[in-house]
Design an enzyme around this catalytic site. Structure first.
Site, short mmCIF file in Angstrom:
data_model
loop_
_atom_site.label_atom_id
_atom_site.label_comp_id
_atom_site.label_asym_id
_atom_site.label_seq_id
_atom_site.Cartn_x
_atom_site.Cartn_y
_atom_site.Cartn_z
NE ARG A 33 -9.73 8.31 -2.20
CZ ARG A 33 -8.84 7.37 -2.47
NH1 ARG A 33 -9.25 6.16 -2.81
NH2 ARG A 33 -7.55 7.63 -2.40
CG HIS A 75 -0.69 1.21 -4.17
ND1 HIS A 75 -0.31 -0.06 -4.56
CD2 HIS A 75 -2.04 1.15 -4.01
CE1 HIS A 75 -1.37 -0.84 -4.64
NE2 HIS A 75 -2.43 -0.13 -4.31
CE LYS A 93 -2.51 -7.68 -8.90
NZ LYS A 93 -3.19 -7.06 -10.05
CG ASP A 174 -4.33 -5.66 -13.76
OD1 ASP A 174 -4.81 -5.11 -12.75
OD2 ASP A 174 -4.79 -6.71 -14.24
#
Length: 321
Positions: A33, A75, A93, A174
């Site tokens: 970005r 995601h 993940k 997390d």
């Protein structure tokens, strides 16, 4: 050869890019970005194509597979877009925020005949293949109980990704995903019973939890997660004839095995912690190039289902779900 691209040049992406280079893979493009960050990343790893944003990467006809290193809150949309552009996907993940998102993704991947996988190191560390062979041989008897601790102090900043609900913060998505993935690797089925307690941060996300899982066969797992304390990252698998201790289980290269009947302990070693991401690269290549069974995807689905149940118990949801 496969041509790879990376979306999101953050810290984990640096490690993954290095793993690709070590494996002799072609890293063709990076999407960022912030284009200046993307350009700096490209210079570090001799990446020929830099795109501002992700669309250019996904529309690049030469890119075969994308590695997604953005926060997990983003995601779903990125993976769906990548699949719609015909790209295989390896995503950090947690692969998604909830089970419904993962169902959508796997359905689209099947329709497009593409591979999608979660970059979960536990599923690919060679030590776990060795331990499963030991267990299958009956060396520690029938597995009855597992215990997992994963605690990591995070700066108490409500705006960072660990505590921000707009970024799907919380310990579960997390670090909890690692603990649950370890458990799922060693139990026979997705748990039939899920019991838990939670301490919430001021932002409403989970910052500490105790979890009990029980399978229909009676196997029991206990998990503690916390962003409030620090402790060794440790997991124990207990059978009727012995037990296995694994330190730093997310990227383990050795384990201690105690045999109760013989009254002895041995150390099993396999693989290297430093090559954890290289093992992920190899596994993804096998899935794409050799059409081997995707054995880790059912584990990923089960773990996501467990996390959905836990968040429902805790009354934690995110505005974008």
């Amino acid at each position: 050869m496969l041509k790879w691209a990376i979306l999101g040049p953050g810290s984990i992406a640096h490690h993954f890019a290095a793993a690709l280079k070590d494996e002799g893979e072609t890293l063709l493009a990076v999407g960022a970005r912030n284009k200046s960050k993307g350009q700096a990343f490209a210079e570090d790893f001799d990446i020929p194509r830099v795109y501002e944003g992700f669309q250019g990467v996904l529309e690049d006809p030469e890119v075969d597979v994308v590695y997604i290193a953005t926060p997990h809150a983003f995601h779903y949309d990125t993976i769906m877009e990548a699949l719609n552009h015909g790209k295989h996907v390896l995503a950090e993940k947690a692969i998604t925020v909830n089970g419904k998102q993962l169902e959508d993704i796997t359905a689209l991947a099947a329709e497009k005949q593409l591979i999608v996988a979660e970059a979960m190191t536990i599923y690919h560390m060679p030590i776990y293949k060795e331990l499963h062979q030991l267990i299958d041989a009956g060396k520690i008897g029938e597995i009855q109980t597992l215990s997992v601790n994963f605690n990591s102090i995070k700066e108490n900043d409500p705006s960072n990704r660990f505590f921000n609900p707009d970024l799907a913060g919380g310990a579960l998505l997390d670090i909890g995903v690692y603990a649950l993935s370890f458990v799922r690797l060693f139990i026979k089925d997705e748990p039939a019973e899920v019991i838990s307690t939670v301490t919430k941060h001021e932002t409403g996300v989970d910052q500490q939890a105790g979890i009990i899982l029980k399978t229909k066969q009676g196997q029991l797992a206990t998990i503690t997660l916390s962003f409030m304390v620090e402790s060794p990252e440790r997991a124990t698998v207990m059978g009727t004839k012995g037990f296995i201790d694994v330190e730093k289980f997310s990227r383990a290269e050795k384990a201690s095995v105690c045999y109760l009947e013989q009254g002895k302990t041995e150390t099993i070693e396999a693989g290297e912690t430093e090559k954890a991401l290289q093992y992920e690269v190899r596994a993804m290549k096998e899935l794409i190039e050799n059409d081997v069974p995707h054995v880790t995807l059912p584990y990923t689905k089960d773990v996501m289902n467990i996390m959905d149940k836990l968040r429902k118990q805790w009354e934690i949801s995110f505005s974008f779900e």
